[in-house]
Write a protein that holds these residues in place. Structure first.
Motif, PDB file in Angstrom:
ATOM      1  N   ILE A 172       0.774  -1.267  -0.005  1.00 32.97           N
ATOM      2  CA  ILE A 172       0.135  -0.090   0.167  1.00 32.97           C
ATOM      3  C   ILE A 172       0.822   1.313  -0.251  1.00 32.97           C
ATOM      4  O   ILE A 172       0.471   2.493  -0.498  1.00 32.97           O
ATOM      5  CB  ILE A 172      -0.936  -0.019   1.059  1.00 32.97           C
ATOM      6  N   SER A 173       1.970   1.413   0.715  1.00 27.63           N
ATOM      7  CA  SER A 173       3.016   2.166   0.545  1.00 27.63           C
ATOM      8  C   SER A 173       3.399   2.781  -0.683  1.00 27.63           C
ATOM      9  O   SER A 173       3.483   3.892  -1.132  1.00 27.63           O
ATOM     10  CB  SER A 173       4.124   2.032   1.582  1.00 27.63           C
ATOM     11  N   TYR A 174       3.826   1.718  -1.696  1.00 29.11           N
ATOM     12  CA  TYR A 174       4.055   1.881  -2.906  1.00 29.11           C
ATOM     13  C   TYR A 174       3.303   2.500  -3.693  1.00 29.11           C
ATOM     14  O   TYR A 174       3.356   3.452  -4.609  1.00 29.11           O
ATOM     15  CB  TYR A 174       4.921   0.636  -3.373  1.00 29.11           C
ATOM     16  N   ALA A 175       2.085   1.848  -3.641  1.00 30.31           N
ATOM     17  CA  ALA A 175       0.787   2.260  -4.491  1.00 30.31           C
ATOM     18  C   ALA A 175       0.324   3.703  -4.195  1.00 30.31           C
ATOM     19  O   ALA A 175       0.214   4.565  -5.152  1.00 30.31           O
ATOM     20  CB  ALA A 175      -0.290   1.256  -4.075  1.00 30.31           C
ATOM     21  N   VAL A 226       4.540  -5.500  -7.884  1.00 29.15           N
ATOM     22  CA  VAL A 226       4.516  -5.105  -6.723  1.00 29.15           C
ATOM     23  C   VAL A 226       3.936  -5.897  -5.419  1.00 29.15           C
ATOM     24  O   VAL A 226       4.400  -6.191  -4.505  1.00 29.15           O
ATOM     25  CB  VAL A 226       4.000  -3.451  -6.259  1.00 29.15           C
ATOM     26  N   ARG A 227       2.513  -6.126  -5.907  1.00 30.44           N
ATOM     27  CA  ARG A 227       2.060  -7.071  -5.044  1.00 30.44           C
ATOM     28  C   ARG A 227       2.317  -8.291  -5.089  1.00 30.44           C
ATOM     29  O   ARG A 227       2.493  -9.113  -3.769  1.00 30.44           O
ATOM     30  CB  ARG A 227       0.446  -7.191  -5.636  1.00 30.44           C
ATOM     31  N   ALA A 228       2.980  -9.006  -5.961  1.00 31.17           N
ATOM     32  CA  ALA A 228       3.685 -10.176  -5.925  1.00 31.17           C
ATOM     33  C   ALA A 228       4.812 -10.044  -4.930  1.00 31.17           C
ATOM     34  O   ALA A 228       5.199 -11.197  -4.219  1.00 31.17           O
ATOM     35  CB  ALA A 228       4.156 -10.803  -7.205  1.00 31.17           C
ATOM     36  N   ILE A 241       8.471 -13.032  -5.709  1.00 27.30           N
ATOM     37  CA  ILE A 241       8.020 -12.582  -7.340  1.00 27.30           C
ATOM     38  C   ILE A 241       8.055 -13.770  -7.972  1.00 27.30           C
ATOM     39  O   ILE A 241       6.966 -14.093  -8.691  1.00 27.30           O
ATOM     40  CB  ILE A 241       9.171 -11.757  -7.579  1.00 27.30           C
ATOM     41  N   SER A 242       8.779 -14.982  -7.892  1.00 27.95           N
ATOM     42  CA  SER A 242       8.811 -16.227  -8.389  1.00 27.95           C
ATOM     43  C   SER A 242       7.581 -16.919  -8.358  1.00 27.95           C
ATOM     44  O   SER A 242       6.857 -17.286  -8.915  1.00 27.95           O
ATOM     45  CB  SER A 242       9.972 -16.794  -8.005  1.00 27.95           C
TER      46      SER A 242
END
Length: 287
Positions: A172-175, A226-228, A241-242
């Motif tokens: 959420i910080s990045y979004a 980002v969510r991954a 991410i993988s």
């Protein structure tokens, strides 16, 4: 005019209208008389401004906004409250109550219709259980809103305003940082509400950016990445991410290297720009 922060007045008002507080709507009315003027001042509104308020309650903050802005449109989902607000806001000709669910309303059309010629801000004491969906809707739709000043749960406020690349940051910080420049203004203790919640609250402000913080080739893909990354926060970015995108770890590690990032980097160590570089290195593989 009744003092809407007086608990006795609130109880009498609610009893007269047959109104009971709803936990389902996350209703906690502000009874500290210093809080709403402080929020309204922090919002930086004045002549030439229109304010969209979400969840006006019995109108305590609404009155303070109406004293400063040219127009206030308060969106309320609880069909029992307009009758109460008609009484508590009777002295204000620049306030309009819209009975709609803010998560379903056509906000772009609403703003265009109600605030023509005005600068627009959002100011609200948000229901805590839908804080993130409301904020992300306001930001993702790229509405003509310049700033958002809201009271939320303190823990949520800390996550929302955490700087990307720091330990406290989450997805959420990045979004939020992608769309706006956030800051935490002040905290509010449980005793400032009726009934008092079990958590401390905080007021935050998001200055909406005229353009996104980074130039990404595909916004939806960027946020999927980002969510991954934050899907398994205790793991490295490569592992998360993988797993989250179904990519071979070797491929993700190679992309990290191509983006100039450490192979064992944690998601919260990456900046907005880092995720953009990683996205470019993985282009065409995030399906």
């Amino acid at each position: 005019m009744p003092t809407l922060t007086d608990i006795a007045v609130i109880r009498e008002l609610c009893a007269r209208h047959g109104f009971t507080l709803s936990k389902g709507f996350g209703q906690n009315f502000i009874v500290n008389p210093g809080i709403c003027p402080k929020i309204a001042e922090a919002a930086g509104i004045g002549p030439g401004w229109g304010v969209l308020e979400i969840g006006p309650g019995i109108g305590v903050l609404t009155k303070e906004l109406a004293l400063r802005a040219d127009k206030v449109v308060a969106v309320e989902v609880d069909a029992r409250l307009p009758a109460v607000l008609k009484e508590t806001l009777a002295g204000f000709s620049n306030v309009e109550i819209v009975l709609q669910d803010v998560l379903k309303a056509d906000l772009r059309a609403l703003i265009a219709e109600k605030f023509s010629g005005l600068r627009v801000a959002v100011c609200a004491n948000l229901p805590y259980y839908i804080t993130s969906p409301i904020l992300m809707r306001l930001l993702e739709e790229k509405l003509p809103v310049e700033q958002i000043t809201v009271m939320v749960q303190k823990e949520a406020a800390q996550r929302i305003t955490a700087a990307p690349g720091t330990r406290e940051a989450g997805a959420i910080s990045y979004a939020v940082a992608y769309y706006a420049a956030p800051r935490l203004l002040f905290t509010v203790q449980p005793g400032s509400f009726y009934p008092p919640p079990k958590v401390t609250s905080a007021v935050i402000q998001l200055a909406v950016r005229p353009a996104a913080a980074v130039d990404t080739p595909d916004e939806a893909e960027y946020f999927r990445l980002v969510r991954a990354a934050f899907g398994q926060r205790r793991k490295t970015a490569a592992n998360s991410i993988s797993a989250g995108l179904g990519l071979a770890k070797e491929r993700v590690s190679a992309a990290l290297a191509a983006a100039g990032l450490p192979p064992a980097a944690r998601p919260e160590q990456l900046t907005l720009q880092d995720f953009c570089a990683l996205q470019r290195a993985l282009r065409g593989e995030m399906v």
